[in-house]
Design an enzyme around this catalytic site. Structure first.
Site, PDB file in Angstrom:
ATOM      1  N   GLU A 435       0.841  -0.990   0.021  1.00  0.00           N
ATOM      2  CA  GLU A 435      -0.027   0.031  -0.120  1.00  0.00           C
ATOM      3  C   GLU A 435       1.098   1.336  -0.009  1.00  0.00           C
ATOM      4  O   GLU A 435       1.784   1.170   0.957  1.00  0.00           O
ATOM      5  CB  GLU A 435      -0.991  -0.040   1.320  1.00  0.00           C
ATOM      6  CG  GLU A 435      -1.727   1.306   1.290  1.00  0.00           C
ATOM      7  CD  GLU A 435      -2.538   1.247   2.545  1.00  0.00           C
ATOM      8  OE1 GLU A 435      -2.863   2.292   3.009  1.00  0.00           O
ATOM      9  OE2 GLU A 435      -3.162   0.000   3.272  1.00  0.00           O
ATOM     10  N   GLU A 440      -2.251  11.419   3.271  1.00  0.00           N
ATOM     11  CA  GLU A 440      -3.267  11.288   4.150  1.00  0.00           C
ATOM     12  C   GLU A 440      -2.846  12.398   5.256  1.00  0.00           C
ATOM     13  O   GLU A 440      -1.916  13.076   5.346  1.00  0.00           O
ATOM     14  CB  GLU A 440      -2.850   9.961   5.002  1.00  0.00           C
ATOM     15  CG  GLU A 440      -3.208   8.672   4.257  1.00  0.00           C
ATOM     16  CD  GLU A 440      -3.162   7.602   5.379  1.00  0.00           C
ATOM     17  OE1 GLU A 440      -3.879   6.855   5.520  1.00  0.00           O
ATOM     18  OE2 GLU A 440      -1.880   7.396   5.634  1.00  0.00           O
TER      19      GLU A 440
END
Length: 547
Positions: A435, A440
């Site tokens: 990932e 974020e």
């Protein structure tokens, strides 16, 4: 055509003894090498190509009676010792050129015989950009990139088809130095200068009087520092690399294919007995090279250098760049997102992170409007709704430059993300599939941007991550960019690098991934949701992926 001139140098030793027969010194036999024969095989020579195939390579073979070693001295300023007498030289000056070569055969006690010959050879190799990067057009200093993971490392030197190590032959699979790991040694004292003198490149190593030796070459144990005088400029030539890496299926993304050859035993700061360094990548301020250990061709050493003086903070030039636009959405057509590019993850259930939202494809949660994509998280009764878009089965990619221009939501508990997942996640369960979180953000920690990777050994609460703080993340658009290559993954905000990761075949970042855009609420990362939260959106001006 070659011309041969033979000169025999004899050394006569006169021992003067006056009434002291016992002082006679045993020098041993002083036999001058005789019958020195030299052959020069021009690689690729044929009737059509009398001066070779363009590689500039000539294989020299020397033999002589009573010789114990040989030395080749070339008119381009380079030289090479060859105990066996066999040596292959790559003449790098472009075009057809004639070089004078002197071969010295040495015998016991220093007596020697030499032969001089001329060889005419054709080279079609040149790398003017590498010369510019190395020298800056005049003179440029290089330092160890000591704060970068893997600035010194070692891996296998094998063919790509090797059943054990084949896919690991372009990076330090066996060992990678941590940031500043060698601070207690003399390694980081080295300053390497490449200069242009006329049309010739020169190299100087300032090691402050000490060199960091591989234990196989001095001491016989651990690597250590020893006194060594490295002063003086040495001639440098560039040649085409023919390493195992250049024969890999993806060699164009793994090596530049140019070799730095330093004359007279020159080396770049760490002594492994070799003077030829393959350039894997090079920019104005960063260089990665690969060198094969002398006497142990199974080992390839990796060095990362920078033009930045240690302690200076700069933004490095990307190690790789991608310029061909392969996927984009400018969000210029109002309505639902383009179904040829985007699908949805739908439903609730926490998504493995204890999240509070339910994902929908409703226009209240996702819409293209006014030139932007808007993903809106909303309070809905006692719960929350939002949206999660993905390119799975529509566009998947390996390596590239990912750019997303976005403005982030506001409010405690909001968790916007621009990220990607390995396309084989259904059969290769997370975190094995890998990932990459390009961006974020926590509404509870405004303006702090996270760049993160999850993979076996580094996932969940222990990811490989870094942050940077910007201003106005939720009121202004910023460009979140990641450059993902076979050798590195670099995270930027507005072209400011804030996280670098050394990619390798041992981690799952060398196969297809798909892109995901979403706004989650709460959960293990988002944290507590503000009771007063009603709704907020992540707005995206564009998504662009270059390869």
């Amino acid at each position: 055509m070659k011309k041969i001139i033979i000169n025999i140098v004899s050394v006569f030793v006169l021992l003067l003894m006056v009434n002291c027969q016992e002082d006679n010194l045993g020098f041993g036999a002083l036999d001058t090498p005789t019958n020195l024969q030299v052959t020069a095989e021009i690689i690729g020579k044929s009737a059509a190509f009398p001066n070779g195939d363009g590689s500039g390579k000539v294989k020299f073979t020397s033999t002589a009676e009573n010789a114990i070693s040989y030395k080749y001295i070339f008119s381009d300023g380079t030289s090479k010792n060859s105990p066996s007498g066999i040596f292959e030289n790559a003449f790098a000056k472009p075009g057809t050129n004639t070089y004078t070569v002197t071969v010295i055969a040495s015998g016991a006690g220093g007596v020697a015989t030499n032969v001089t010959l001329e060889v005419t050879v054709f080279s079609n190799f040149k790398d003017e950009q590498a010369v510019q990067f190395l020298t800056g057009g005049a003179s440029r200093k290089w330092y160890w990139a000591q704060t970068e993971l893997g600035h010194l490392g070692v891996g296998p030197n094998v063919a790509w088809s090797d059943p054990t190590f084949g896919t690991k032959n372009y990076y330090p699979d066996f060992y990678s130095a941590k940031a500043n790991e060698k601070s207690a040694t003399c390694l980081y004292n080295s300053i390497m200068t490449f200069s242009l003198v006329g049309d010739q490149m020169k190299f100087e190593l300032d090691n402050k009087g000490q060199t960091y030796y591989n234990g196989a070459f001095k001491g016989g144990g651990e690597d250590a520092c020893y006194d060594l005088n490295t002063s003086g400029a040495k001639t440098v030539t560039l040649s085409k690399s023919d390493s195992f890496v250049t024969m890999n299926p993806d060699s164009a993304t793994q090596t530049r294919g140019t070799t730095i050859n330093i004359a007279d035993g020159g080396f770049m700061g760490y002594y492994v007995g070799s003077s030829s360094y393959e350039i894997l990548s090079i920019t104005d301020n960063r260089m990665v090279v690969r060198v094969i250990q002398s006497g142990n061709p199974f080992l390839a050493w990796y060095h990362i250098f920078t033009t930045t003086l240690p302690g200076t903070v700069v933004t490095p030039t990307p190690t790789a760049n991608y310029t061909v636009l392969k996927f984009s959405d400018e969000f210029n057509i109002d309505g639902a997102p383009d179904p040829t590019k985007w699908g949805y993850d739908l439903g609730a259930g926490g998504w493995g992170n204890g999240e509070a939202q339910t994902y929908t494809s409703a226009s209240d949660n996702v819409i293209v409007q006014g030139g932007n994509l808007k993903i809106t998280a909303k309070k809905s009764g006692t719960g929350y709704t939002s949206s999660r878009l993905k390119t799975e089965d529509k566009y998947e990619f390996t390596y590239g430059k990912i750019e997303v221009k976005a403005k982030l939501p506001i409010g405690g508990g909001t968790w916007p993300a621009i990220w990607s997942l390995g396309q084989d996640y259904k059969t290769n369960a997370w975190p094995k599939c890998g990932e990459i979180d390009f961006m974020e953000h926590k509404g509870n920690d405004p303006n702090v941007i996270h760049g993160t990777l999850h993979y076996p050994g580094n996932f969940g609460a222990n990811p490989n991550t870094a942050t940077t703080t910007i201003t106005n993340a939720s009121t202004e658009f910023h460009i979140y960019k990641t450059i993902w290559s076979p050798t590195s993954i670099q995270f930027y905000v507005d072209d400011k690098l804030f996280h670098s990761f050394v990619n390798s075949a041992s981690v799952p970042f060398n196969s297809d991934f798909f892109l995901i855009l979403n706004v989650a609420m709460g959960g293990t990362f988002g944290g507590a949701i503000d009771p007063a939260f009603s709704q907020s959106s992540m707005e995206i001006d564009y998504v662009r992926i270059y390869q």
